[in-house]
Motif scaffolding. Structure first.
Motif, PDB file in Angstrom:
ATOM      1  N   ALA A 158      82.983 -15.354  51.893  1.00 22.70           N
ATOM      2  CA  ALA A 158      83.003 -15.477  50.438  1.00 22.70           C
ATOM      3  C   ALA A 158      84.436 -15.636  49.916  1.00 22.70           C
ATOM      4  N   HIS A 159      85.364 -14.864  50.506  1.00 20.27           N
ATOM      5  CA  HIS A 159      86.759 -14.980  50.067  1.00 20.27           C
ATOM      6  C   HIS A 159      87.333 -16.356  50.427  1.00 20.27           C
ATOM      7  N   VAL A 160      87.113 -16.754  51.662  1.00 26.43           N
ATOM      8  CA  VAL A 160      87.690 -18.020  52.131  1.00 26.43           C
ATOM      9  C   VAL A 160      87.164 -19.194  51.296  1.00 26.43           C
ATOM     10  N   ASP A 179      94.002  -8.954  49.707  1.00 26.70           N
ATOM     11  CA  ASP A 179      92.843  -9.521  50.371  1.00 26.70           C
ATOM     12  C   ASP A 179      93.255 -10.536  51.429  1.00 26.70           C
ATOM     13  N   CYS A 180      94.118 -11.447  51.040  1.00 32.22           N
ATOM     14  CA  CYS A 180      94.528 -12.514  51.957  1.00 32.22           C
ATOM     15  C   CYS A 180      95.172 -11.931  53.222  1.00 32.22           C
ATOM     16  N   GLU A 181      95.954 -10.896  53.054  1.00 35.72           N
ATOM     17  CA  GLU A 181      96.569 -10.266  54.221  1.00 35.72           C
ATOM     18  C   GLU A 181      95.506  -9.705  55.169  1.00 35.72           C
ATOM     19  N   GLN A 186      86.649 -19.361  48.256  1.00 36.43           N
ATOM     20  CA  GLN A 186      87.336 -19.573  46.975  1.00 36.43           C
ATOM     21  C   GLN A 186      88.857 -19.401  47.070  1.00 36.43           C
ATOM     22  N   CYS A 187      89.409 -19.372  48.303  1.00 36.03           N
ATOM     23  CA  CYS A 187      90.862 -19.199  48.457  1.00 36.03           C
ATOM     24  C   CYS A 187      91.435 -20.321  49.326  1.00 36.03           C
ATOM     25  N   ALA A 188      92.211 -21.158  48.706  1.00 32.73           N
ATOM     26  CA  ALA A 188      92.759 -22.324  49.413  1.00 32.73           C
ATOM     27  C   ALA A 188      93.694 -21.910  50.551  1.00 32.73           C
ATOM     28  N   ALA A 189      94.489 -20.876  50.308  1.00 33.52           N
ATOM     29  CA  ALA A 189      95.455 -20.443  51.322  1.00 33.52           C
ATOM     30  C   ALA A 189      94.733 -19.992  52.593  1.00 33.52           C
ATOM     31  N   CYS A 190      93.668 -19.249  52.425  1.00 36.29           N
ATOM     32  CA  CYS A 190      92.930 -18.771  53.594  1.00 36.29           C
ATOM     33  C   CYS A 190      92.174 -19.906  54.288  1.00 36.29           C
ATOM     34  N   ARG A 191      91.733 -20.870  53.487  1.00 40.25           N
ATOM     35  CA  ARG A 191      91.080 -22.031  54.111  1.00 40.25           C
ATOM     36  C   ARG A 191      92.071 -22.783  54.980  1.00 40.25           C
TER      37      ARG A 191
HETATM   38 ZN   LIG Z   1      92.960 -15.665  50.678  1.00 38.48          ZN
END
Ligand SMILES: [Zn+2]
Lengths: 184, 180
Positions: free
Chosen positions: B29-31, B3-5, B33-38
């Motif tokens: 929605a993904h961002v 997902d992150c990719e 709950q995802c610290a890396a993507c934020r």
């Molecule tokens: Zn992510």
């Protein structure tokens, strides 16, 4: 009431110089910025910006309104800037100098996005990072940055597909991020 | 992870508002709950802001009055006869969308070439065996007409575009006249 670009173009086509003057006043700064983003120094950028409007004036009768005035004028600007760049092949230092000046002048602007020391380094390195992009990649980044133009508009201006705009933009940002990773 | 990719691939388009509402929503929605993507989002936004700051500030230094005077001066400059001719011919091709102009030109050139074979020396040139060939090539949406006149070893290359409407506009002249 303010006239639309299209209405102004129509007036230009009937020979109303004041309508053209209004168009120049609407776009001269943005056109200059697009060109400065592509060229290496301010004097050249100013000259090419003036040339852009001169050409637009001469060609105004062939503008048929299938696209918007701003995509048309930016297209002229980008083509002239890329031409000028290829012709001149100046010393790369020129760009650094002009961009440094550019970044200094930014200090005078009230809303300075570079508040702390860390950000100062970012702006110093941004110059070099932009300089290393190819003209094609610079063009997409600059058009997107200055006007927030849609990919469709940018594609129209540069004569490429939306897909190409998307991938160039992605690549250019990645390149800049890699180079500036320490400061972001 | 996968997902992150994917998200990092679409992050720019997302921030540029180039995704459909459904795609945007799934990224948002993904961002959320995802610290890396934020973090990736923050970096991209900071880069964009830095670019804006760098480019925008400068534009304020360009005042309208002197700029406009320079443009006016340029407009008022005396034009040479060939600039007028270039504009005229460009107008001709826009008007006709090159539909008949190119064949007409080629016909004219052919006529000139054959005239020469009938009346050797009418142009003061060499006479016999004048022969001309015309090729038309379509290269990447651009059309190229080639005329070869063997006797005088002349090749005429004509670039023209027959795409819709305003495409000629910003393009610097595909040489608006035949290039000998
Ligand atoms: Zn992510």
């Amino acid at each position: 009431m303010e006239l639309s670009d299209r209405e102004l173009v129509q007036k230009c086509q009937t020979g109303e110089m004041s309508a053209f003057e209004e168009l120049v006043s609407r776009y001269h700064q943005k056109v200059y910025m697009v060109i400065l983003g592509l060229l290496r120094n301010r004097e050249d950028a100013l000259e090419v910006a003036q040339e852009t409007f001169f050409r637009a004036y001469r060609k105004i009768n062939s503008f048929q309104g299938g696209s918007s005035f701003y995509t048309w004028i930016y297209r002229i600007a980008v083509n002239l800037a890329i031409d000028a760049q290829r012709r001149q092949k100046r010393n790369p230092l020129d760009f650094r100098e002009s961009m440094d000046g550019l970044l200094e002048s930014q200090d005078e602007v009230a809303r300075d996005p570079f508040a702390d020391v860390h950000d100062k380094e970012l702006r110093q390195n941004l110059t070099n990072a932009i300089n290393d992009l190819t003209p094609e990649h610079k063009a997409v980044i600059v058009l997107r940055t200055i006007e927030g133009l849609s990919y469709k508009d940018i594609g129209e201006i540069l004569g490429c597909s939306e897909g190409t705009v998307m991938s160039r933009l992605h690549y250019a940002r990645k390149k800049l991020q890699d180079k500036l990773s320490a400061f972001l | 992870m996968k997902d992150c990719e994917n998200i990092s691939e679409s992050m720019g388009r997302w921030l540029d508002g180039e995704l459909s509402p459904a795609e945007s929503e799934s990224i948002r929605a993904h961002v959320a709950q995802c610290a890396a993507c934020r973090e990736a989002q923050r970096k991209l936004e900071k880069l964009q802001l830095a670019l804006e700051g760098a480019l925008m500030a400068e534009s304020k230094s360009i005042e309208f009055e002197p700029f406009w005077r320079a443009v006016q001066l340029r407009i008022a400059e005396k034009r040479t006869w060939y600039e007028d001719a270039l504009d005229w011919s460009r107008g001709l091709f826009t008007a006709s969308r090159a539909a008949w102009a190119i064949p007409a030109l080629i016909a004219l050139l052919l006529a000139v070439a054959s005239l020469e074979s009938y009346f050797p020396g009418w142009r003061g040139g060499a006479g016999r065996n004048a022969f001309a060939a015309v090729d038309s090539i379509d290269a990447h949406g651009r059309n190229v007409a080639l005329l070869r006149e063997y006797d005088s070893k002349t090749t005429v290359i004509w670039l023209y575009e027959d795409q819709e409407g305003e495409n000629e506009t910003a393009e610097e002249p595909p040489p608006p006249g035949p290039a000998f």
